[in-house]
Design a protein around this motif. Structure first.
Motif, PDB file in Angstrom:
ATOM      1  N   HIS A  24       0.843  -1.193   0.000  1.00 24.08           N
ATOM      2  CA  HIS A  24       0.000   0.000   0.000  1.00 24.08           C
ATOM      3  C   HIS A  24       0.879   1.243   0.000  1.00 24.08           C
ATOM      4  CE1 HIS A  24      -3.835  -2.065   1.147  1.00 24.08           C
ATOM      5  NE2 HIS A  24      -2.996  -2.930   1.682  1.00 24.08           N
ATOM      6  N   GLY A  25       0.347   2.335  -0.530  1.00 24.61           N
ATOM      7  CA  GLY A  25       0.968   3.633  -0.376  1.00 24.61           C
ATOM      8  C   GLY A  25       2.450   3.676  -0.692  1.00 24.61           C
ATOM      9  N   HIS A  26       3.245   4.110   0.319  1.00 25.24           N
ATOM     10  CA  HIS A  26       4.686   4.260   0.134  1.00 25.24           C
ATOM     11  C   HIS A  26       5.338   2.923  -0.188  1.00 25.24           C
ATOM     12  CE1 HIS A  26       8.645   6.017   0.507  1.00 25.24           C
ATOM     13  NE2 HIS A  26       8.985   5.110   1.418  1.00 25.24           N
ATOM     14  N   ALA A  27       4.869   1.864   0.461  1.00 21.40           N
ATOM     15  CA  ALA A  27       5.428   0.532   0.204  1.00 21.40           C
ATOM     16  C   ALA A  27       5.205   0.128  -1.248  1.00 21.40           C
ATOM     17  CB  ALA A  27       4.813  -0.504   1.142  1.00 21.40           C
ATOM     18  N   ALA A  28       4.033   0.447  -1.792  1.00 27.39           N
ATOM     19  CA  ALA A  28       3.751   0.133  -3.196  1.00 27.39           C
ATOM     20  C   ALA A  28       4.693   0.888  -4.125  1.00 27.39           C
ATOM     21  CB  ALA A  28       2.296   0.477  -3.529  1.00 27.39           C
ATOM     22  N   GLU A  29       4.980   2.146  -3.772  1.00 23.92           N
ATOM     23  CA  GLU A  29       5.925   2.924  -4.577  1.00 23.92           C
ATOM     24  C   GLU A  29       7.322   2.309  -4.527  1.00 23.92           C
ATOM     25  OE1 GLU A  29       5.881   6.945  -3.282  1.00 23.92           O
ATOM     26  OE2 GLU A  29       3.745   7.252  -3.690  1.00 23.92           O
ATOM     27  N   LEU A 204       8.761  -9.986  -8.848  1.00 28.51           N
ATOM     28  CA  LEU A 204       8.404  -8.615  -8.485  1.00 28.51           C
ATOM     29  C   LEU A 204       7.203  -8.122  -9.292  1.00 28.51           C
ATOM     30  CD1 LEU A 204      11.868  -6.859  -8.028  1.00 28.51           C
ATOM     31  CD2 LEU A 204      10.074  -7.075  -6.315  1.00 28.51           C
ATOM     32  N   VAL A 205       7.178  -8.460 -10.599  1.00 25.79           N
ATOM     33  CA  VAL A 205       6.038  -8.070 -11.435  1.00 25.79           C
ATOM     34  C   VAL A 205       4.758  -8.747 -10.943  1.00 25.79           C
ATOM     35  CG1 VAL A 205       5.032  -8.265 -13.746  1.00 25.79           C
ATOM     36  CG2 VAL A 205       7.400  -7.532 -13.481  1.00 25.79           C
ATOM     37  N   VAL A 206       4.853 -10.033 -10.608  1.00 21.44           N
ATOM     38  CA  VAL A 206       3.689 -10.771 -10.108  1.00 21.44           C
ATOM     39  C   VAL A 206       3.195 -10.157  -8.810  1.00 21.44           C
ATOM     40  CG1 VAL A 206       2.916 -12.973  -9.148  1.00 21.44           C
ATOM     41  CG2 VAL A 206       4.251 -12.933 -11.259  1.00 21.44           C
ATOM     42  N   TYR A 207       4.118  -9.868  -7.894  1.00 20.82           N
ATOM     43  CA  TYR A 207       3.717  -9.288  -6.607  1.00 20.82           C
ATOM     44  C   TYR A 207       3.065  -7.920  -6.816  1.00 20.82           C
ATOM     45  CZ  TYR A 207       3.871  -7.334  -1.935  1.00 20.82           C
ATOM     46  OH  TYR A 207       3.508  -6.755  -0.745  1.00 20.82           O
ATOM     47  N   VAL A 215      -5.457  -4.106  -3.678  1.00 23.04           N
ATOM     48  CA  VAL A 215      -5.677  -2.738  -3.216  1.00 23.04           C
ATOM     49  C   VAL A 215      -6.856  -2.095  -3.944  1.00 23.04           C
ATOM     50  CG1 VAL A 215      -4.667  -0.420  -3.125  1.00 23.04           C
ATOM     51  CG2 VAL A 215      -3.284  -2.407  -2.504  1.00 23.04           C
ATOM     52  N   GLU A 216      -6.945  -2.353  -5.262  1.00 23.98           N
ATOM     53  CA  GLU A 216      -8.032  -1.772  -6.049  1.00 23.98           C
ATOM     54  C   GLU A 216      -9.363  -2.475  -5.817  1.00 23.98           C
ATOM     55  OE1 GLU A 216      -7.955   0.926  -7.920  1.00 23.98           O
ATOM     56  OE2 GLU A 216      -5.850   1.267  -7.412  1.00 23.98           O
ATOM     57  N   GLY A 217      -9.327  -3.626  -5.146  1.00 22.77           N
ATOM     58  CA  GLY A 217     -10.548  -4.340  -4.823  1.00 22.77           C
ATOM     59  C   GLY A 217     -11.237  -4.979  -6.000  1.00 22.77           C
TER      60      GLY A 217
END
Length: 328
Positions: A24-29, A204-207, A215-217
């Protein structure tokens, strides 16, 4: 050969991790930055490993590149139009719009090339085919959408896609080619490093993709029954294209390396290209539902193609026959 492929276990663990702990958020970036860095490193290593003659071989494979483009921008759209028969008995009108749209977007770049490398295919040809698909897709996808679909958006060509391909893929590859006289022998000696980066970039692409879905539900945007139906339609579409590319490769007498390029570059659809285009073409109220088929297809293709690439790699190892021009 191990009874259980370690890469497949890692793939399953990555999907489970994304489901339980999505970024999420910063971690996603941070995950996105890490994925881009891994991909840039991967292409740098490709450039350092491939001789200029092998790279030129990839550029010259125009028949192969035309087959990939025909699959992406002709066969896929035709299958999408044929899926109209599933409305309204199987798909709603909005979900069918999403299915047709996924058939119009270009191929992926990073995962197509990484899977080709894992399966011992012609990496240089895959780089050209996948990049060409994305560059031409900037023009062809909006054109196909205008011709085949009713949308509320305006056609717009985004040069950012070309810039991203140049900066993230072509530039690192070119730097690798320049550094090849100094580090090419080292890369060949430590080939396991390229394998780690290959598979690490895919994980990494899969994750990232599965995290985005959580996140987008997207799993909650429709009821479970409809979600299963759309997943089955996406899986059937992927199976049809995999079968078509396999048969086409045999009919055209492609060698093993080129047939693998057609299989992986021709069967993929890019979520990274599709999402921005969908925001332009479709109303905000329905764009989430319209994107559902592409998001499901994208995740299914990653898992299925990872299984296929791993199986092809094991078969190549068992037969011990190097790929023409790029044996590893």
């Amino acid at each position: 050969m191990a009874i259980i492929d370690v890469f497949l276990l890692a793939l399953a663990a990555t999907v489970a991790l994304a489901a339980l702990l999505p970024a999420h958020g910063h971690a996603a970036e941070m995950v996105s930055i890490a994925a881009k860095a891994a991909i840039a490193l991967l292409f740098f290593l490709y450039g350092a490993r491939l001789s200029p003659q092998q790279a030129l071989h990839g550029v010259r494979q125009w028949r192969l590149h035309l087959l990939v483009l025909a699959t992406t921008f002709v066969i896929f759209p035709l299958l999408g139009l044929a899926a109209r028969a599933l409305v309204p008995s199987v798909l709603t009108a909005d979900l069918y719009t999403g299915v047709l749209f996924l058939c119009l977007v270009p191929s992926t770049v990073q995962s197509s090339i990484a899977f080709t490398s894992i399966a011992r295919g012609h990496v240089s040809a895959a780089i050209v085919s996948a990049s060409l698909s994305n560059i031409l897709g900037v023009v062809l996808t909006p054109l196909l959408v205008v011709l085949l679909m009713d949308t509320s958006g305006a056609s717009r060509v985004d040069g950012g896609a070309i810039r991203d391909i140049m900066m993230q893929l072509v530039l690192p590859f070119g730097l690798g080619q320049l550094m090849r006289p100094r580090i090419g022998g080292l890369i060949t000696r430590y080939a396991a490093l390229l394998k780690v980066v290959d598979r690490g970039s895919i994980l990494l692409v899969v994750y990232t993709a599965f995290s985005m879905g959580m996140v987008e539900g997207i799993w909650a945007s429709v009821d479970v029954g409809r979600l299963i139906v759309v997943s089955l339609v996406a899986a059937a579409l992927l199976a049809a294209v995999l079968a078509i590319t396999t048969v086409t490769g045999r009919l055209c007498r492609l060698d093993r390396g080129d047939a693998i390029v057609l299989l992986f570059c021709g069967s993929k659809k890019s979520l990274a290209s599709g999402l921005p285009m969908a925001l332009v073409f479709f109303p905000a109220a329905t764009v989430g539902l319209t994107m559902l088929p592409l998001m499901l297809f994208h995740q299914i293709q990653l898992v299925v193609c990872a299984l296929i690439a791993s199986a092809l790699a094991r078969r190549a190892d068992d037969t011990a026959v190097p790929t023409v021009g790029e044996g590893r």
